[in-house]
Design an enzyme around this catalytic site. Sequence first.
Site, PDB file in Angstrom:
ATOM      1  CD  GLU A  49      27.901  37.970  27.920  1.00  0.00           C
ATOM      2  OE1 GLU A  49      27.115  37.017  27.712  1.00  0.00           O
ATOM      3  OE2 GLU A  49      29.090  37.811  28.183  1.00  0.00           O
ATOM      4  CB  CYS A  81      20.235  36.531  30.722  1.00  0.00           C
ATOM      5  SG  CYS A  81      21.780  36.479  31.648  1.00  0.00           S
ATOM      6  CD  GLU A 133      15.186  36.274  27.325  1.00  0.00           C
ATOM      7  OE1 GLU A 133      15.048  37.085  26.392  1.00  0.00           O
ATOM      8  OE2 GLU A 133      16.175  36.271  28.071  1.00  0.00           O
TER       9      GLU A 133
HETATM   10  P1  NAD Z   1      16.906  45.772  26.116  1.00  0.00           P
HETATM   11  O1  NAD Z   1      17.630  45.097  25.014  1.00  0.00           O
HETATM   12  O2  NAD Z   1      15.554  46.303  25.866  1.00  0.00           O
HETATM   13  O3  NAD Z   1      17.766  47.019  26.671  1.00  0.00           O
HETATM   14  C1  NAD Z   1      19.078  46.885  27.154  1.00  0.00           C
HETATM   15  C2  NAD Z   1      19.828  48.195  27.006  1.00  0.00           C
HETATM   16  O4  NAD Z   1      20.029  48.465  25.624  1.00  0.00           O
HETATM   17  C3  NAD Z   1      19.101  49.423  27.556  1.00  0.00           C
HETATM   18  O5  NAD Z   1      20.049  50.269  28.184  1.00  0.00           O
HETATM   19  C4  NAD Z   1      18.543  50.085  26.310  1.00  0.00           C
HETATM   20  O6  NAD Z   1      18.339  51.458  26.454  1.00  0.00           O
HETATM   21  C5  NAD Z   1      19.645  49.791  25.311  1.00  0.00           C
HETATM   22  N1  NAD Z   1      19.265  49.783  23.892  1.00  0.00           N
HETATM   23  C6  NAD Z   1      18.149  49.265  23.340  1.00  0.00           C
HETATM   24  N2  NAD Z   1      18.177  49.419  21.994  1.00  0.00           N
HETATM   25  C7  NAD Z   1      19.350  50.039  21.682  1.00  0.00           C
HETATM   26  C8  NAD Z   1      19.966  50.465  20.467  1.00  0.00           C
HETATM   27  N3  NAD Z   1      19.381  50.281  19.282  1.00  0.00           N
HETATM   28  N4  NAD Z   1      21.165  51.078  20.530  1.00  0.00           N
HETATM   29  C9  NAD Z   1      21.783  51.264  21.716  1.00  0.00           C
HETATM   30  N5  NAD Z   1      21.248  50.891  22.899  1.00  0.00           N
HETATM   31  C10 NAD Z   1      20.047  50.269  22.899  1.00  0.00           C
HETATM   32  O7  NAD Z   1      16.910  44.721  27.314  1.00  0.00           O
HETATM   33  P2  NAD Z   1      16.165  44.763  28.738  1.00  0.00           P
HETATM   34  O8  NAD Z   1      14.702  44.627  28.546  1.00  0.00           O
HETATM   35  O9  NAD Z   1      16.681  45.898  29.567  1.00  0.00           O
HETATM   36  O10 NAD Z   1      16.755  43.412  29.361  1.00  0.00           O
HETATM   37  C11 NAD Z   1      16.217  42.171  29.073  1.00  0.00           C
HETATM   38  C12 NAD Z   1      17.026  41.392  28.061  1.00  0.00           C
HETATM   39  O11 NAD Z   1      18.407  41.385  28.419  1.00  0.00           O
HETATM   40  C13 NAD Z   1      16.624  39.936  28.003  1.00  0.00           C
HETATM   41  O12 NAD Z   1      16.500  39.509  26.667  1.00  0.00           O
HETATM   42  C14 NAD Z   1      17.783  39.211  28.671  1.00  0.00           C
HETATM   43  O13 NAD Z   1      17.958  37.875  28.275  1.00  0.00           O
HETATM   44  C15 NAD Z   1      18.935  40.061  28.314  1.00  0.00           C
HETATM   45  N6  NAD Z   1      20.030  39.857  29.270  1.00  0.00           N
HETATM   46  C16 NAD Z   1      21.104  39.118  28.878  1.00  0.00           C
HETATM   47  C17 NAD Z   1      22.138  38.853  29.772  1.00  0.00           C
HETATM   48  C18 NAD Z   1      23.353  38.067  29.362  1.00  0.00           C
HETATM   49  O14 NAD Z   1      24.346  38.116  30.075  1.00  0.00           O
HETATM   50  N7  NAD Z   1      23.324  37.333  28.274  1.00  0.00           N
HETATM   51  C19 NAD Z   1      22.058  39.368  31.076  1.00  0.00           C
HETATM   52  C20 NAD Z   1      20.934  40.108  31.445  1.00  0.00           C
HETATM   53  C21 NAD Z   1      19.931  40.354  30.536  1.00  0.00           C
END
Ligand code: NAD
Length: 479
Positions: free
Chosen positions: A245, A279, A379
């Site tokens: 997601e 999101c 975004e």
């Molecule tokens: P992010 O991608 O920076 O981090 C999300 C999670 O992924 C964190 O727990 C982080 O530690 C982990 N992570 C990052 N890189 C990784 C890797 N290489 N391997 C394993 N884990 C890893 O996102 P964020 O800044 O916390 O959230 C914002 C983003 O999330 C926005 O782009 C938003 O659109 C998206 N989002 C999407 C939805 C959806 O349902 N589509 C819902 C909420 C947020």
Amino acid sequence: MDMFLDGQWDAGTSGTVMTVLNPQDGSVVDTVPVGSAADAEAALMSANAAFGQWKATPMSARVALAKTCAAAMRARAQELADLLHAELGRPMPGCLGEITNAAGMLDVCAEEGLRLTATMPLGQPAGERTIVTRDPLGVVVAITPFNYPLVLLMFKLGAALVAGCTVVAKPAEDTPLSTLKLAEIFHEAGLPKGCFNVVTGTGAEIGAALVTHPIPRKIAFTGGTAAGKAIATAAIGTLKRLTLELGGHCAAIVCADADLDKAAAAVTRHGFANTGQFCYRVNRIYVERAVYEDFLAKLKATTGLLTLAPAGGEGDLGPLINQKIFATSDRQSSDARNKGARILCGGQRATGEGFDQGYYFPPTLIADATDDMAILQEETFGPVIGIAPVDTAFDGLKRANDSIYGLAGFVFCRDLAKGLALCEGMEAGSVWLNDIQRGSPHAPFGGMKQSGIGREKGRYGVESYLEYKSIYLSYEVPE
Ligand code: NAD
């Protein structure tokens, strides 16, 4: 707080901790261990050891336990909400609401579990039968972002547990505390040890170690598109199942015949929820030229009613979670201003008593946005909306779809035939017509294009933790 592994608190192996800050004022709320690859291994081993028995637990017993866990969340809602409020900075009513929604999601997953059935195709000869059943996938890694730590976890955890999978969760660096507390609450409610482990640390270190480890059969991830691609690339080595997601840049189309009051109220409510850290929020709006100025005036009026909640105070919007998230809203607003857009409200960091220590950004409306501006291309994940006039709604549809993302769309149009054509034309996993009510826990949620892979919620979510298995029976038919 420590990590929660195998039914107990665990300080991990690294000997180092990371701080969790209160985004309202930058004060330290707590620390959590910086988890290592060895901690990932320990958590996965625990989940793997628990899997056999959990899978063999009858569905009725798993469902009863899920219901007990949901009730325990409600009973301890204030405790969870206090942690959410401290780590996320969101005003308290929204934190309590998240607990209610997450517990409701768990109940829905449990109810879907009771509806699962095996099937047997008809038409086979005597002495041969085929049963098509479904097995839980195995150990699942659930990686979540900061913005809705418990609801987004429950889309994965609730579905996985009911399906018979065990889980290792890795919450976001900024907001691990509510997830850790949830693990304790579920354990105390009777969930066997190892079924729900929580590790903490960075995505690059423990997150990557979880994704590349051979034990997990599935990675369920919510977060940014860049991290999602890195995870998909890493998971392909062992062909793990994936639910992703990811990001969105969701568009609304406002037609000339729309109920403009309703449209303005809906966009205001939805676009600025959780301070825009959301999101599938409305991020950009295409308005038919005939009603463009009218709509702008109404949207400015409804947005003007929103208040910022200073540190320790009340209001509609809290601070942004951190400098990185704040920087996008700030940069997109300056970019639009420099390129000649009209900033109807907001546009600059909020300062003054109660605001100076947090990344507060007011609700911001950017009118006359053009395609060379970042607000219409990227975004935001913050409280900024770009608005542009279009000659026809179908021009708006073309621009809405001209994006790598496809998470959600919104149409405001009284002419049902035209509204439906626009909804059907939207390249998005969910589309709303004429108002924006809360997403149903029973309907599938997920993205098209680079907004993700797979669907969560309701039976669609539970089914994504199961794998079909065909069992062919041969037997002697009695004379
Ligand atoms: P992010 O991608 O920076 O981090 C999300 C999670 O992924 C964190 O727990 C982080 O530690 C982990 N992570 C990052 N890189 C990784 C890797 N290489 N391997 C394993 N884990 C890893 O996102 P964020 O800044 O916390 O959230 C914002 C983003 O999330 C926005 O782009 C938003 O659109 C998206 N989002 C999407 C939805 C959806 O349902 N589509 C819902 C909420 C947020």
